[in-house]
Design an enzyme around this catalytic site. Sequence first.
Site, PDB file in Angstrom:
ATOM      1  N   LYS A 137       0.879  -1.174   0.000  1.00 57.31           N
ATOM      2  CA  LYS A 137       0.000   0.000   0.000  1.00 57.31           C
ATOM      3  C   LYS A 137       0.911   1.217   0.000  1.00 57.31           C
ATOM      4  CE  LYS A 137      -2.977   2.707   3.044  1.00 57.31           C
ATOM      5  NZ  LYS A 137      -3.998   2.738   4.099  1.00 57.31           N
ATOM      6  N   GLY A 140      -8.655   8.170   9.683  1.00 53.76           N
ATOM      7  CA  GLY A 140      -9.034   8.130  11.090  1.00 53.76           C
ATOM      8  C   GLY A 140     -10.093   9.146  11.492  1.00 53.76           C
ATOM      9  N   ALA A 152      -9.808   4.736   4.035  1.00 53.53           N
ATOM     10  CA  ALA A 152      -9.689   5.854   4.983  1.00 53.53           C
ATOM     11  C   ALA A 152     -10.959   6.674   5.124  1.00 53.53           C
ATOM     12  CB  ALA A 152      -8.541   6.774   4.631  1.00 53.53           C
ATOM     13  N   GLY A 153     -11.245   7.045   6.362  1.00 52.18           N
ATOM     14  CA  GLY A 153     -12.343   7.950   6.657  1.00 52.18           C
ATOM     15  C   GLY A 153     -13.662   7.288   7.000  1.00 52.18           C
ATOM     16  N   ASN A 197      -9.752   0.736   9.370  1.00 50.28           N
ATOM     17  CA  ASN A 197      -9.008   0.337  10.555  1.00 50.28           C
ATOM     18  C   ASN A 197      -9.664   0.913  11.799  1.00 50.28           C
ATOM     19  OD1 ASN A 197      -7.110  -0.072  12.619  1.00 50.28           O
ATOM     20  ND2 ASN A 197      -5.370   0.390  11.369  1.00 50.28           N
ATOM     21  N   THR A 198      -9.547   2.248  11.959  1.00 45.92           N
ATOM     22  CA  THR A 198     -10.010   2.883  13.193  1.00 45.92           C
ATOM     23  C   THR A 198     -11.498   2.647  13.457  1.00 45.92           C
ATOM     24  OG1 THR A 198      -8.376   4.573  12.697  1.00 45.92           O
ATOM     25  CG2 THR A 198      -9.872   5.042  14.501  1.00 45.92           C
TER      26      THR A 198
END
Lengths: 88, 255
Positions: free
Chosen positions: B96, B157, B183-184, B205-206
């Site tokens: 990535k 995040g 992301a986001g 992830n987050t």
Amino acid sequence: MVPFSIGPFDTAPFFLMEVDELELIINGEKIRIPAEESTVTGLLQHFNLHQKVVIVELNDEILAKESLSETLLSNGDKVEIVHFVGGG
Amino acid sequence: MLKIGSYEFSSRLLLGTGKYPNFDVQKQSVEVSETEILTFAVRRMNIFEASQPNFLEKLDLKKYTLLPNTAGAKTAKEAVRIAQLAKASGLCDMIKVEVIGCQKTLLPDPIETLKAAEELVKLGFTVLPYTSDDVLLAKRLEEVGCHAIMPGASPIGSGQGIINPLNLRFIMEQSEVPVIVDAGIGTPSDAAIAMELGADGVLLNTAVSGAKDPVKMARAMKLAIEAGRLGYEAGRIEKNDYAIASSPVEGLSIG
């Protein structure tokens, strides 16, 4: 560089007898290891990392896994030991 | 099936491995999510704490494809070095590409990202660049041979969800390689919307690791991504300004 040799016939005076050590820069820190651990595999064993998934870079050259046991270390070598950590 | 380069996956969820409360919760979250691709970062090891467990050691590596990231790189050169370090593990050839250009927004540097991606394709990596939702940059990344394009939904995040669905859809429509929204993402509905727009996958992830109950959220994300994908494949109805009755208007027995 360290201004003395560490060969078996070394004639360094008594106060330098600790020259049976290698001084390396590992992950940016000056670290001394016993000179008999003079291969990269030896270095990893010294720190008990040989069973771990680690990647080693020696003087800005990434080492192939197969070459770790044959790659010799010398005084002043710059070693980077990296691994995978959690990330997104 | 999600096909990225020479790889094939049945799950369309790519899961990050950062910031879980503990390994146990993380392991359960990974299992429940049914992901097949896990992202990692490459960092210096604390050699004096070799006994510290590493999440990688807790995984059956036959079950997962590792997707290391180049996070921490600010230039193409740094990203290529991190990618080569990751590959030297002998565990993966996917990367990535993440070249951050701004520490406040963590938005990617488009020029360095493109340079790094091009170089890594030449070096034989399977290349998945994290990019902004810029449509033309996505095209350029595809042209240099990237194996998937990973536009952000909103800043890393931030949990803001999809703030520019139109651009994401433009990228998905033009792209011949998989598009993974990365992301986001904050909620399962964000992930579902990404999939309904036509994404081939979602990387998050987050949203899971930071949830009050990460294991439950991992399951929610899995279901949302599956639902969104099914909805996309099924094809939605047209939107209309006024109502269209679902029940027949003929044969009413009253009035």
